[in-house]
Design an enzyme around this catalytic site. Sequence first.
Site, short mmCIF file in Angstrom:
data_model
loop_
_atom_site.label_atom_id
_atom_site.label_comp_id
_atom_site.label_asym_id
_atom_site.label_seq_id
_atom_site.Cartn_x
_atom_site.Cartn_y
_atom_site.Cartn_z
N ASN A 180 -0.66 -8.55 -11.25
CA ASN A 180 0.01 -9.75 -10.75
C ASN A 180 0.60 -10.63 -11.84
O ASN A 180 1.53 -11.39 -11.59
CB ASN A 180 -0.95 -10.56 -9.87
N ALA A 192 -5.81 -9.86 0.97
CA ALA A 192 -6.25 -8.89 -0.03
C ALA A 192 -7.61 -9.25 -0.62
O ALA A 192 -8.37 -8.36 -1.01
CB ALA A 192 -5.21 -8.74 -1.13
N THR A 193 -7.94 -10.53 -0.69
CA THR A 193 -9.26 -10.91 -1.19
C THR A 193 -10.35 -10.30 -0.31
O THR A 193 -11.28 -9.66 -0.81
CB THR A 193 -9.41 -12.45 -1.22
N CYS A 200 -6.10 -23.14 -15.58
CA CYS A 200 -6.93 -24.34 -15.69
C CYS A 200 -8.31 -24.03 -15.15
O CYS A 200 -8.49 -23.89 -13.95
CB CYS A 200 -6.32 -25.47 -14.89
N ALA A 226 -0.25 -9.86 3.26
CA ALA A 226 1.06 -10.12 3.88
C ALA A 226 1.89 -11.12 3.09
O ALA A 226 3.09 -10.98 2.97
CB ALA A 226 0.88 -10.61 5.32
N THR A 251 -11.85 -11.89 16.61
CA THR A 251 -10.67 -11.77 17.47
C THR A 251 -9.42 -11.56 16.63
O THR A 251 -9.19 -12.29 15.66
CB THR A 251 -10.51 -13.04 18.33
C1 LIG Z 1 -2.57 -12.29 -4.34
C2 LIG Z 1 -3.44 -11.19 -4.78
C3 LIG Z 1 -4.70 -10.99 -4.21
C4 LIG Z 1 -5.28 -11.92 -3.18
O1 LIG Z 1 -4.63 -11.78 -1.95
P1 LIG Z 1 -4.87 -12.85 -0.78
O2 LIG Z 1 -4.20 -12.22 0.39
O3 LIG Z 1 -4.22 -14.10 -1.24
O4 LIG Z 1 -6.33 -12.99 -0.60
C5 LIG Z 1 -5.44 -9.92 -4.66
N1 LIG Z 1 -4.98 -9.09 -5.61
C6 LIG Z 1 -3.77 -9.25 -6.18
C7 LIG Z 1 -3.30 -8.29 -7.21
C8 LIG Z 1 -2.96 -10.31 -5.78
O5 LIG Z 1 -1.77 -10.48 -6.36
#
Ligand SMILES: *Cc1c(COP(=O)(O)O)cnc(C)c1O
Length: 407
Positions: free
Chosen positions: A173, A76-77, A346, A222, A261
């Site tokens: 989150n 997601a990043t 932190c 995922a 890839t």
């Molecule tokens: C965990 C999270 C991300 C980051 O996802 P990754 O796959 O770890 O890069 C982004 N946004 C939210 C809201 C998340 O909870």
Amino acid sequence: MMQKPMYFDYAATTPVDERVAEAMIGCLTRDGNFGNPASRSHLIGWQAEEAVEIARGDVAKLIGCDTREIVWTSGATESNNLAIKGALEALLQNEEQASSTVTHHVVPHHTVPHIVTSAIEHKAVLDTCAELQRRGCEVTYLTPPADGVIRAAQVAEAMRPQTRLVSIMHVNNEIGVINEIAGIGKNCRDSGVLFHVDAAQSAGKVEIDVASMCIDLLSISAHKMYGPKGIGALYVRRSPDVNIAAQIHGGGHERGMRSGTLPTHQIVGLGKAAAIAKQEMVAESKQLLALRDLFLSQLQQLTCWQLNGSKEQRVPGNLNISFADVEGETLLMSLRDIALSTGSACTSASLEPSYVLSAIGVPSELAHSSLRISLGRYTTETEVKMAADKITAAVTSLRKSPPVRYA
Ligand SMILES: *Cc1c(COP(=O)(O)O)cnc(C)c1O
């Protein structure tokens, strides 16, 4: 040896479902589906490509889009970066091209593009927006009301003629609240503004339909839904095409939007996780809601605590609770056999209160003594009772002991 702590941190990451792990193992070794999905000249390649396309279909089904609208990323990043930077870059390129063809008129000189997002987004969105500010964009960071829910009216109020993109997460989150995505989407569509949604915490947990929610770009990870770490997806709407500029070049995979890839095993893992989620989401939500209510009822013996964020507009697996009159760090120390998150982050040497809790108005002292308790697929009733008992005992005993005095 220390006993393994009970896991109450599913919002940070989830274990890989055994059924997912099994599917992934089938894509690694010599006797499995190890080929390069881009190899066009032999069966080994075609089989890998087929597995990737089946997974693409399963992810598409989970959010109600076409298979051709899914782009694989590393998580997601990366999806958030690709969506936000990619969309703005593409828009600006288009505008430049359009203005360079106009010769007779004085083109309004570089109207500064504007983005609307919220102060409680994940850092992957906040830091990306900060980078775009450095590149000359203007960004509005909305502060949600005390219940933490971002609503359509608040977003509409922040929109300007120069607004190009709205980026609002589906589920937060830390506090688990569900934002008013469909309403925000409708406003964006009506005003011709792109709408990006970070759905890392909602995909596979609550219903997503990108069409009825008017979403143009949507990020998935995922490892928040019982798949492996290091793989995610970005939904990019077609017809009319949403253009995004690639952020990683080379080879032109994923229709030029994201080269590299394709990791068959990771993709197959995400696909399997999506298929399971689609099947089991409704039943799992019911089960989690019952466990969460049990957790809350077990805490009723305690006084002076508050649930942070809306209780109603919230995913079933999340609790975020502040306990008054206890010192946060001492509380954590006495809860070492429960794996959970706190309301502090932190940063370098200092312990700062969570920016999400600060944004919804939780005083810093209470934020420090906050716990994020997130439940998931493997949480049991026994674990919930044990954890609630341990928290109750720890808070009670800390409140009895003399308050910590600082010089
Ligand atoms: C965990 C999270 C991300 C980051 O996802 P990754 O796959 O770890 O890069 C982004 N946004 C939210 C809201 C998340 O909870």
